[in-house]
Design a protein around this motif. Structure first.
Motif, mmCIF file in Angstrom:
data_model
loop_
_atom_site.group_PDB
_atom_site.id
_atom_site.type_symbol
_atom_site.label_atom_id
_atom_site.label_comp_id
_atom_site.label_asym_id
_atom_site.label_seq_id
_atom_site.Cartn_x
_atom_site.Cartn_y
_atom_site.Cartn_z
ATOM 1 N N ARG A 95 0.843 -1.035 0.253
ATOM 2 C CA ARG A 95 -0.179 -0.435 -0.109
ATOM 3 C C ARG A 95 0.893 0.970 0.240
ATOM 4 O O ARG A 95 0.975 2.533 -0.822
ATOM 5 C CB ARG A 95 -1.098 -0.125 1.268
ATOM 6 C CG ARG A 95 -1.865 -1.101 0.824
ATOM 7 C CD ARG A 95 -3.149 -1.180 -0.375
ATOM 8 N NE ARG A 95 -4.365 -1.635 -0.167
ATOM 9 C CZ ARG A 95 -5.221 -1.739 -0.577
ATOM 10 N NH1 ARG A 95 -5.434 -1.261 -1.798
ATOM 11 N NH2 ARG A 95 -6.251 -2.547 -0.066
ATOM 12 N N MET A 96 2.389 1.476 0.461
ATOM 13 C CA MET A 96 3.101 2.527 0.800
ATOM 14 C C MET A 96 3.427 2.642 -0.748
ATOM 15 O O MET A 96 4.378 3.819 -0.689
ATOM 16 C CB MET A 96 4.380 2.769 1.852
ATOM 17 C CG MET A 96 3.408 2.623 3.649
ATOM 18 S SD MET A 96 4.710 1.922 4.123
ATOM 19 C CE MET A 96 3.540 3.002 5.417
ATOM 20 N N GLY A 97 3.609 1.313 -1.362
ATOM 21 C CA GLY A 97 4.081 1.789 -2.891
ATOM 22 C C GLY A 97 6.094 1.256 -2.432
ATOM 23 O O GLY A 97 6.915 1.464 -3.676
ATOM 24 N N PHE A 98 6.241 0.389 -1.623
ATOM 25 C CA PHE A 98 7.456 0.350 -1.422
ATOM 26 C C PHE A 98 7.910 -1.177 -2.157
ATOM 27 O O PHE A 98 8.647 -1.854 -2.368
ATOM 28 C CB PHE A 98 7.973 -0.088 0.361
ATOM 29 C CG PHE A 98 7.844 1.741 0.238
ATOM 30 C CD1 PHE A 98 7.985 2.652 0.132
ATOM 31 C CD2 PHE A 98 8.072 1.012 2.015
ATOM 32 C CE1 PHE A 98 7.618 3.874 0.015
ATOM 33 C CE2 PHE A 98 7.845 2.661 2.725
ATOM 34 C CZ PHE A 98 8.481 4.308 2.366
ATOM 35 N N ALA A 99 6.255 -1.974 -2.945
ATOM 36 C CA ALA A 99 6.629 -3.494 -3.322
ATOM 37 C C ALA A 99 5.267 -3.332 -4.464
ATOM 38 O O ALA A 99 4.380 -2.607 -4.434
ATOM 39 C CB ALA A 99 6.268 -4.033 -2.463
#
Length: 197
Positions: A95-99
């Motif tokens: 959700r944080m955009g780290f994957a």
């Protein structure tokens, strides 16, 4: 460890869902050929459960454990279940955009790249709490992998319950999400009905 090796697009087709919920932008051109049989009530309930398990990458036993935990919490069981699934560390990373996908997030956590409140955590099912600070390890931040991930996920919307600093690869869980904030195409009431039998 048990791993689901069914091709993703094939599984999405059989569950009647869009791969975009998994972070995959591919589309399948094939249509599912089903005879005009009406699905039974049990079939609908089972499909919703399989959808939730597939989206979050959870196997049957842990999923049932989440359900039992959700039942003991105050409030509606279905909402609690979705909140528990959404607050898994691998999902929060996604959700944080780290994957790019939840599977990739799970791998990043497994490979010990993630710190929660300054402590290394390598358990993808770790449940985050409001106020937790999630960071990628200092020595991994400069790697090419994260540059590519941030390029790919740059345009993605970060939910309101998370606060993200993508330049420093850091994020904070402001609060646990309400059901309205979870954009997953699952009818959790059918799952509750299925397990209540």
């Amino acid at each position: 460890m048990a791993v689901n090796r069914v091709p993703v697009l094939k599984r999405c087709r059989s569950l009647g869902m869009d791969p975009i919920y998994l972070g995959i932008s591919k589309k399948s051109n094939r249509q599912l050929k089903r005879s005009n049989r009406k699905m039974s009530e049990y079939g609908l309930q089972l499909r919703e459960k399989q959808k939730a398990k597939f989206i979050y990458g959870v196997l049957e036993k842990p999923f049932r454990n989440y359900f039992e935990k959700a039942k003991q919490m105050e409030g509606m069981t279905g909402d609690n279940l979705m909140r528990l699934l959404e607050s898994r560390l691998d999902n929060v990373m996604f959700r944080m955009g780290f994957a790019r996908t939840r599977r990739e997030a799970r791998q990043i956590v497994d490979h010990k790249h993630v710190l929660v409140n300054g402590k290394q955590v390598n358990i993808p099912s770790y449940l985050v709490k409001a106020g937790d600070v999630i960071t990628i390890k200092e020595n991994k931040k400069g790697s090419q992998r994260y540059k590519e991930i941030l390029e790919a996920t740059g345009g993605n919307m970060v939910p309101d319950w998370l606060d993200v600093d993508s330049e420093n690869l850091t994020g904070t869980v402001k609060e646990l999400p309400a059901r309205e904030a979870i954009d997953v195409p699952v009818d959790e009431m059918l799952i509750v009905e299925l397990y209540s039998k």
